[in-house]
Design an enzyme around this catalytic site. Structure first.
Site, PDB file in Angstrom:
ATOM      1  N   GLU A  31       0.470   1.025   1.186  1.00  0.00           N
ATOM      2  CA  GLU A  31       1.285   0.677   0.005  1.00  0.00           C
ATOM      3  C   GLU A  31       0.898  -0.643  -0.642  1.00  0.00           C
ATOM      4  O   GLU A  31       1.194  -0.874  -1.822  1.00  0.00           O
ATOM      5  CB  GLU A  31       2.772   0.622   0.380  1.00  0.00           C
ATOM      6  CG  GLU A  31       3.154  -0.561   1.260  1.00  0.00           C
ATOM      7  CD  GLU A  31       4.656  -0.603   1.575  1.00  0.00           C
ATOM      8  OE1 GLU A  31       5.192   0.392   2.077  1.00  0.00           O
ATOM      9  OE2 GLU A  31       5.270  -1.648   1.310  1.00  0.00           O
ATOM     10  N   ARG A  49       8.409   0.760   8.262  1.00  0.00           N
ATOM     11  CA  ARG A  49       7.099   0.229   7.867  1.00  0.00           C
ATOM     12  C   ARG A  49       6.104   1.388   7.917  1.00  0.00           C
ATOM     13  O   ARG A  49       6.126   2.194   8.861  1.00  0.00           O
ATOM     14  CB  ARG A  49       6.624  -0.884   8.809  1.00  0.00           C
ATOM     15  CG  ARG A  49       7.263  -2.246   8.548  1.00  0.00           C
ATOM     16  CD  ARG A  49       6.868  -2.854   7.199  1.00  0.00           C
ATOM     17  NE  ARG A  49       7.509  -4.137   6.930  1.00  0.00           N
ATOM     18  CZ  ARG A  49       8.668  -4.299   6.304  1.00  0.00           C
ATOM     19  NH1 ARG A  49       9.345  -3.259   5.871  1.00  0.00           N
ATOM     20  NH2 ARG A  49       9.160  -5.512   6.086  1.00  0.00           N
ATOM     21  N   HIS A  78       9.213   1.579  -1.629  1.00  0.00           N
ATOM     22  CA  HIS A  78       9.788   0.445  -0.887  1.00  0.00           C
ATOM     23  C   HIS A  78      10.985  -0.147  -1.636  1.00  0.00           C
ATOM     24  O   HIS A  78      11.015  -1.335  -1.958  1.00  0.00           O
ATOM     25  CB  HIS A  78       8.728  -0.638  -0.644  1.00  0.00           C
ATOM     26  CG  HIS A  78       8.982  -1.404   0.630  1.00  0.00           C
ATOM     27  ND1 HIS A  78       8.005  -1.672   1.552  1.00  0.00           N
ATOM     28  CD2 HIS A  78      10.112  -1.952   1.141  1.00  0.00           C
ATOM     29  CE1 HIS A  78       8.524  -2.352   2.563  1.00  0.00           C
ATOM     30  NE2 HIS A  78       9.803  -2.532   2.327  1.00  0.00           N
TER      31      HIS A  78
END
Ligand code: NAI
Length: 329
Positions: free
Chosen positions: A263, A234, A295
């Site tokens: 993000e 993360r 991601h």
């Protein structure tokens, strides 16, 4: 059951539509992210199905609950984007997909390591331009080097397994020792020792308030010169501005990021024609020794099918008032 499916993308819609043939749920696909501005779309649905960058905060939960939504189904493992207290107070049940393919994330993690180490991203560009110079492409043998894995749950162990195959010495840090990691020859050490000894550090722990910016100026200062850092966990685990300082000083030799703290407003959409007003992002993407992916560590066919299956199964259990192991509140 009526399901409002937010942040819907074709690569996700297809496996869900295929798996739903066996469940028969009434799914409405919304391209938009679930957030305060879009929460009203959930009115009249029994469940919302959300992903990592949907923002399920107290305000969104209030609107959803008023519209009759009873279930929040996360189609991911992490749940830092959901206000669990607010969900509990509103009587909403939250479920997730704790494991769909740890190997998918682990393989992408090691892909970033090997790409950075052997400068494959640069070599790809050079050979397309018939530039066969090898200057600047020197890497190091992973064999015999020390890996430090922070978080040895399912993905951490899958990563350790691959790194052992490369012949690396395995160090790890986790409040809970995992027998599978120990069986691979991993040695659990305090964070300070991992920072001091690892040539490659990879993050595989969830993001909590307590470990926000776990990697920061202070921790970079305690690492080896030229250390490689990979974050596929993360974004909030790493202070990106401090990382830039550490890249400039040479402390960080290579940085691979599949996640980024900011993000939320970038990833999963095409921004190639827009002005991105995030100088940290621009700096990071300009360094030759930084690779960012958007991601996508989870993005394999096997993982997508498993995500769809588990999510729909979670919702089936909730609709039948059966116990569900994947409930988080
Ligand atoms: P897991 O729950 O199996 O393992 C997490 C481990 O981290 C546990 O062993 C736990 O004890 C440990 N941990 C917790 N706090 C820690 C800390 N402060 N320091 C060290 N260890 C700590 O989770 P799993 O499935 O391995 O996933 C890990 C993370 O990977 C998820 O939380 C998620 O953020 C991320 N992820 C990223 C994906 C991507 O596409 N980039 C996809 C799936 C997950």
């Amino acid at each position: 059951m009526k399901i409002a499916f937010f942040s819907s993308q074709p690569y996700m819609r297809q496996p869900f539509a295929e798996q739903n043939a066996g469940y028969g749920f009434d799914i409405t696909w919304f391209d938009v992210r679930l957030e305060a501005q879009t929460a009203a779309l959930g009115r009249g649905f029994d469940a919302v199905c959300v992903f990592v960058n949907d923002k399920v905060d107290a305000e969104v939960i209030r609107v959803l609950a008023a519209g009759g939504v009873r279930f929040i189904a996360l189609r991911c493992a992490g749940y830092n984007n959901v206000d669990l207290d607010a969900a509990r107070a509103a009587g909403m049940t939250v479920v997730r997909v704790p494991a769909y393919s740890p190997e998918a994330v682990a393989e992408h993690t090691v892909g970033l390591m090997l790409t950075l180490n052997r400068h494959i991203h640069k070599a790809y560009q050079r050979t397309r331009d018939a530039n066969f110079s090898l200057n600047g492409l020197v890497g190091f043998n992973m064999h015999g080097k020390t890996a430090g894995v922070i978080g040895t749950g399912k993905i951490g162990v899958a990563t350790l397994r691959i790194l052992r195959g490369l012949g690396m010495e395995l160090l790890a840090h986790d409040p809970h020792e995992n027998p599978e990691a120990l069986a691979l020859g991993t040695r659990y050490v305090p964070l300070a020792e991992l920072f001091a000894r690892a040539d490659v550090i990879s993050l595989h722990c969830p993001l909590f308030r307590e470990n926000h910016h776990l990697l920061n100026r202070d921790s970079f200062a305690r690492m080896k010169d030229g250390v490689m850092i990979i974050n596929t966990s993360r974004g909030g685990l790493l202070n990106a501005d401090d990382a830039i300082e550490a890249i400039n000083s040479g402390r960080i030799g290579a940085l691979g990021l599949d996640v980024y703290e900011e993000e939320e407003n970038l990833f999963f959409t095409d921004k190639s024609s827009e002005i991105i007003r995030d100088n940290t992002f621009h700096l990071l993407s300009a360094y030759p020794n930084v690779i960012m992916t958007g991601h996508q560590a989870f993005l394999t066919r096997e993982a997508l099918a498993a995500i769809a299956h588990t999510t729909l199964d979670n919702l089936l259990r909730l609709s039948r008032r059966q116990p569900c192991d994947n409930q988080i509140n």
